[in-house]
Write an enzyme that holds these catalytic residues in place. Sequence first.
Site: not given
Length: 181
Positions: A59, A62, A72, A132, A172
């Site tokens: 993932r 971003h 984060k 997160y 992605d």
Amino acid sequence: MKITELSLPGVWLIESKIYSDSRGTFMEAYNERELVGTPLEGVRFVQDNLSCSRRGTLRGMHTQRAPYGQSKLVRCLSGRLIDFVLDIIPESPTYGQAISVELTPTNGRALFIPSHYAHGFLSLEEETRLYYKVDRFYHPESEVGYSYRHPAILRIVEEHISPDELILSDKDAQSPLLPTI
């Protein structure tokens, strides 16, 4: 908690003490008082997110454009993952550099990532859960993605997962490479 700045300015590794006995383990995953007197003092988190990923899922990378950028604080709750941070600011002396940190539920590590970096992770086990906290709400119109094929990230990915095992979202898979300057 032990808090250490990593090689990308503003990225902090937070290591919590884990207490073990015959029942199992205990750890303070987040304690605002522990951040007093550190560069993280005063960060106000407004949303918590949880992703669950299969082994081989990547993932990222971003971020959200200013003024909607999200800092984060990430931690692995189950499984095992490699977390990536990529400097995407052209004016930065570390532009294009990436770091990676292995996160597991048992190593006590969390990573603080400022809003001006791109973030992603590779799940190394089934049912890997990344939890997160973010300091800004999700704003889909300002979301930006970069390819994991960046040399510093791709090398680490290929150490753990063969290309035919990699699981990516369509978004992605189509993300552009970070431009070179």
